[in-house]
Motif scaffolding. Structure first.
Motif, mmCIF file in Angstrom:
data_model
loop_
_atom_site.group_PDB
_atom_site.id
_atom_site.type_symbol
_atom_site.label_atom_id
_atom_site.label_comp_id
_atom_site.label_asym_id
_atom_site.label_seq_id
_atom_site.Cartn_x
_atom_site.Cartn_y
_atom_site.Cartn_z
ATOM 1 N N ALA A 30 128.862 98.389 -24.451
ATOM 2 C CA ALA A 30 127.718 99.007 -25.139
ATOM 3 C C ALA A 30 126.446 99.021 -24.297
ATOM 4 C CB ALA A 30 127.451 98.260 -26.449
ATOM 5 N N ILE A 31 126.501 98.536 -23.068
ATOM 6 C CA ILE A 31 125.280 98.438 -22.272
ATOM 7 C C ILE A 31 124.625 99.794 -22.022
ATOM 8 C CG2 ILE A 31 124.370 97.787 -19.996
ATOM 9 C CD1 ILE A 31 126.211 95.395 -20.035
ATOM 10 N N PRO A 32 125.381 100.851 -21.669
ATOM 11 C CA PRO A 32 124.723 102.151 -21.501
ATOM 12 C C PRO A 32 123.995 102.610 -22.767
ATOM 13 C CG PRO A 32 126.881 102.204 -20.491
ATOM 14 C CD PRO A 32 126.804 100.911 -21.246
ATOM 15 N N HIS A 33 124.612 102.396 -23.920
ATOM 16 C CA HIS A 33 123.958 102.770 -25.174
ATOM 17 C C HIS A 33 122.680 101.956 -25.383
ATOM 18 C CE1 HIS A 33 123.385 104.022 -29.318
ATOM 19 N NE2 HIS A 33 123.329 102.750 -29.677
ATOM 20 N N THR A 34 122.723 100.676 -25.033
ATOM 21 C CA THR A 34 121.545 99.817 -25.158
ATOM 22 C C THR A 34 120.412 100.319 -24.271
ATOM 23 O OG1 THR A 34 122.929 97.887 -25.651
ATOM 24 C CG2 THR A 34 120.682 97.470 -24.887
ATOM 25 N N ILE A 35 120.739 100.723 -23.053
ATOM 26 C CA ILE A 35 119.726 101.248 -22.131
ATOM 27 C C ILE A 35 119.154 102.553 -22.657
ATOM 28 C CG2 ILE A 35 119.338 102.154 -19.802
ATOM 29 C CD1 ILE A 35 121.450 100.167 -18.805
ATOM 30 N N GLU A 36 120.013 103.421 -23.173
ATOM 31 C CA GLU A 36 119.539 104.695 -23.734
ATOM 32 C C GLU A 36 118.620 104.446 -24.925
ATOM 33 O OE1 GLU A 36 119.836 107.479 -22.406
ATOM 34 O OE2 GLU A 36 121.635 107.495 -21.163
ATOM 35 N N SER A 37 118.954 103.478 -25.756
ATOM 36 C CA SER A 37 118.116 103.161 -26.907
ATOM 37 C C SER A 37 116.761 102.632 -26.449
ATOM 38 C CB SER A 37 118.806 102.122 -27.801
ATOM 39 O OG SER A 37 120.015 102.631 -28.329
ATOM 40 N N ARG A 38 116.798 101.801 -25.423
ATOM 41 C CA ARG A 38 115.556 101.273 -24.878
ATOM 42 C C ARG A 38 114.707 102.403 -24.306
ATOM 43 N NH1 ARG A 38 112.078 97.039 -25.415
ATOM 44 N NH2 ARG A 38 111.040 96.564 -23.449
ATOM 45 N N ARG A 39 115.340 103.342 -23.632
ATOM 46 C CA ARG A 39 114.617 104.488 -23.069
ATOM 47 C C ARG A 39 113.914 105.283 -24.165
ATOM 48 N NH1 ARG A 39 118.519 106.986 -19.863
ATOM 49 N NH2 ARG A 39 117.551 106.505 -17.856
ATOM 50 N N SER A 40 114.579 105.483 -25.287
ATOM 51 C CA SER A 40 113.975 106.245 -26.383
ATOM 52 C C SER A 40 112.757 105.521 -26.954
ATOM 53 C CB SER A 40 115.008 106.508 -27.485
ATOM 54 O OG SER A 40 115.409 105.302 -28.113
ATOM 55 N N LEU A 41 112.769 104.185 -26.932
ATOM 56 C CA LEU A 41 111.624 103.415 -27.413
ATOM 57 C C LEU A 41 110.431 103.524 -26.469
ATOM 58 C CD1 LEU A 41 113.240 100.050 -28.630
ATOM 59 C CD2 LEU A 41 112.191 101.814 -30.058
ATOM 60 N N LEU A 42 110.708 103.758 -25.191
ATOM 61 C CA LEU A 42 109.659 103.782 -24.173
ATOM 62 C C LEU A 42 109.294 105.205 -23.779
ATOM 63 C CD1 LEU A 42 110.891 100.835 -21.923
ATOM 64 C CD2 LEU A 42 109.270 100.795 -23.817
ATOM 65 N N SER A 43 109.144 106.055 -24.782
ATOM 66 C CA SER A 43 108.724 107.449 -24.556
ATOM 67 C C SER A 43 109.666 108.179 -23.620
ATOM 68 C CB SER A 43 107.289 107.496 -24.008
ATOM 69 O OG SER A 43 106.402 106.784 -24.831
ATOM 70 N N ASP A 44 110.959 107.835 -23.703
ATOM 71 C CA ASP A 44 112.007 108.473 -22.903
ATOM 72 C C ASP A 44 111.801 108.312 -21.403
ATOM 73 O OD1 ASP A 44 113.491 109.414 -25.092
ATOM 74 O OD2 ASP A 44 112.182 111.153 -25.307
ATOM 75 N N LEU A 45 111.166 107.213 -20.997
ATOM 76 C CA LEU A 45 110.940 107.001 -19.571
ATOM 77 C C LEU A 45 110.933 105.507 -19.259
ATOM 78 C CD1 LEU A 45 110.396 108.833 -17.074
ATOM 79 C CD2 LEU A 45 107.971 108.215 -17.339
ATOM 80 N N LEU A 46 112.006 105.036 -18.648
ATOM 81 C CA LEU A 46 112.084 103.654 -18.191
ATOM 82 C C LEU A 46 111.333 103.497 -16.870
ATOM 83 C CD1 LEU A 46 115.910 103.194 -18.801
ATOM 84 C CD2 LEU A 46 114.100 102.095 -20.145
ATOM 85 N N PHE A 47 111.056 102.262 -16.499
ATOM 86 C CA PHE A 47 110.435 102.042 -15.194
ATOM 87 C C PHE A 47 111.356 102.522 -14.080
ATOM 88 C CE2 PHE A 47 107.651 99.252 -17.573
ATOM 89 C CZ PHE A 47 106.440 99.442 -16.927
ATOM 90 N N PHE A 48 112.651 102.287 -14.232
ATOM 91 C CA PHE A 48 113.594 102.740 -13.205
ATOM 92 C C PHE A 48 113.581 104.262 -13.103
ATOM 93 C CE2 PHE A 48 117.864 103.478 -11.346
ATOM 94 C CZ PHE A 48 117.736 102.692 -10.218
ATOM 95 N N ASP A 49 113.431 104.951 -14.233
ATOM 96 C CA ASP A 49 113.297 106.410 -14.209
ATOM 97 C C ASP A 49 112.076 106.817 -13.393
ATOM 98 O OD1 ASP A 49 115.455 106.542 -15.971
ATOM 99 O OD2 ASP A 49 114.170 106.687 -17.744
ATOM 100 N N THR A 50 110.962 106.125 -13.644
ATOM 101 C CA THR A 50 109.718 106.438 -12.945
ATOM 102 C C THR A 50 109.861 106.234 -11.446
ATOM 103 O OG1 THR A 50 108.398 105.803 -14.872
ATOM 104 C CG2 THR A 50 107.256 105.860 -12.765
ATOM 105 N N LEU A 51 110.541 105.155 -11.061
ATOM 106 C CA LEU A 51 110.744 104.886 -9.642
ATOM 107 C C LEU A 51 111.603 105.972 -8.999
ATOM 108 C CD1 LEU A 51 111.366 101.024 -9.777
ATOM 109 C CD2 LEU A 51 109.263 102.211 -9.109
ATOM 110 N N LEU A 52 112.637 106.401 -9.703
ATOM 111 C CA LEU A 52 113.476 107.474 -9.164
ATOM 112 C C LEU A 52 112.679 108.771 -9.020
ATOM 113 C CD1 LEU A 52 116.858 106.949 -11.078
ATOM 114 C CD2 LEU A 52 116.394 106.460 -8.676
ATOM 115 N N LEU A 53 111.906 109.104 -10.039
ATOM 116 C CA LEU A 53 111.096 110.325 -9.999
ATOM 117 C C LEU A 53 110.103 110.287 -8.842
ATOM 118 C CD1 LEU A 53 110.417 110.809 -13.814
ATOM 119 C CD2 LEU A 53 111.709 112.372 -12.351
ATOM 120 N N SER A 54 109.496 109.120 -8.610
ATOM 121 C CA SER A 54 108.527 108.992 -7.525
ATOM 122 C C SER A 54 109.176 109.196 -6.161
ATOM 123 C CB SER A 54 107.859 107.612 -7.569
ATOM 124 O OG SER A 54 107.112 107.452 -8.759
ATOM 125 N N GLY A 55 110.481 108.961 -6.096
ATOM 126 C CA GLY A 55 111.215 109.175 -4.852
ATOM 127 C C GLY A 55 111.818 110.562 -4.742
ATOM 128 N N GLY A 56 111.471 111.428 -5.702
ATOM 129 C CA GLY A 56 111.955 112.808 -5.645
ATOM 130 C C GLY A 56 113.323 113.017 -6.264
#
Length: 239
Positions: A30-56
């Motif tokens: 269930a870990i992927p589902h847990t991460i997706e749920s956490r992402r939805s709580l954080l305005s659909d943007l995790l810190f890891f998402d932000t780091l990836l986006l900053s790297g293009g």
């Protein structure tokens, strides 16, 4: 083991640091589902998402979390082809290795000579992304050697934790981020009020009389005070 033809030799080498069997894969069950749920709580943007986006890296939500060896290799390939330098790429892999929760990221950091500051930031962002031990993240971020990026996001995450008030006050006082967003300023002022109304009052007075922030924060504090009084005066229901 079968991997995508486009996967680079370096990203294939990174796979060796991960457990790839289904029963020990870091993002099993269930870990992927847990991460997706956490992402939805954080305005659909995790810190890891932000780091990836900053790297293009585009559309990080389609890459993370991985659900198997193939998707993990695709994610590692995306990291390898990001705009980051070698140190930052290795730091992202370090972040992913933390999901094994067995300390293997420490060995990886030693082998790849990742600086302690980058490891500390990854540790803090991992705790904030997972919501596990947010107190630890705030303590890590108090290190003056670390950058002061993503203050609004950090306050948003802390606000979702259990008993967020003292953590928000500690974060702002120790990390000293530049608060510019109205919501961040208001949250900090009300958190101060919960611990010391005098300090909250002094905080609103730190803004210039010509600054629209000052009357807004003052209204927030007065409304907070009235709501607290109403709760105190509310009669106890009898049974």
């Amino acid at each position: 083991m079968q991997v995508d033809d486009a996967t680079s030799e370096i990203s294939v080498g990174f796979l060796n640091y991960f457990d790839l069997e289904p029963q020990t894969f870091a993002w099993r069950d269930a870990i992927p589902h847990t991460i997706e749920s956490r992402r939805s709580l954080l305005s659909d943007l995790l810190f890891f998402d932000t780091l990836l986006l900053s790297g293009g890296v585009r559309e990080p939500a389609t890459l993370y979390p991985p659900t198997g060896v193939s998707s993990l290799s695709t994610l590692l390939h995306a990291i390898e082809n990001s705009n980051y330098d070698r140190l930052k790429k290795d730091s992202l892999v370090y972040f992913l290795l933390k999901w094994h929760q067995d300390g293997r990221e420490v060995r990886f950091a030693d082998e790849r000579c990742i600086s302690p500051q980058f490891c500390a930031l990854c540790d803090a962002y991992w705790h904030l992304d997972t919501g596990w031990n947010v107190e630890r993240a705030v303590s890590i971020l108090s290190d003056a050697r670390l950058n002061r990026d993503y203050a609004s996001k950090i306050i948003e995450v802390i606000s979702l934790s259990d008993n967020p008030t003292p953590l928000i006050v500690k974060y702002v006082r120790t990390c000293k981020p530049l608060l510019t967003e109205p919501d961040d300023i208001d949250i900090y002022a009300l958190s101060l009020a919960e611990t010391s109304f005098l300090e909250a009052w002094q905080y609103q007075r730190s803004f210039s009389e010509n600054d629209e922030t000052r009357p807004r924060v003052l209204r927030k504090l007065l409304n907070w005070t009235l709501s607290r009084k109403n709760l105190t005066l509310e009669p106890t229901q009898s049974f």
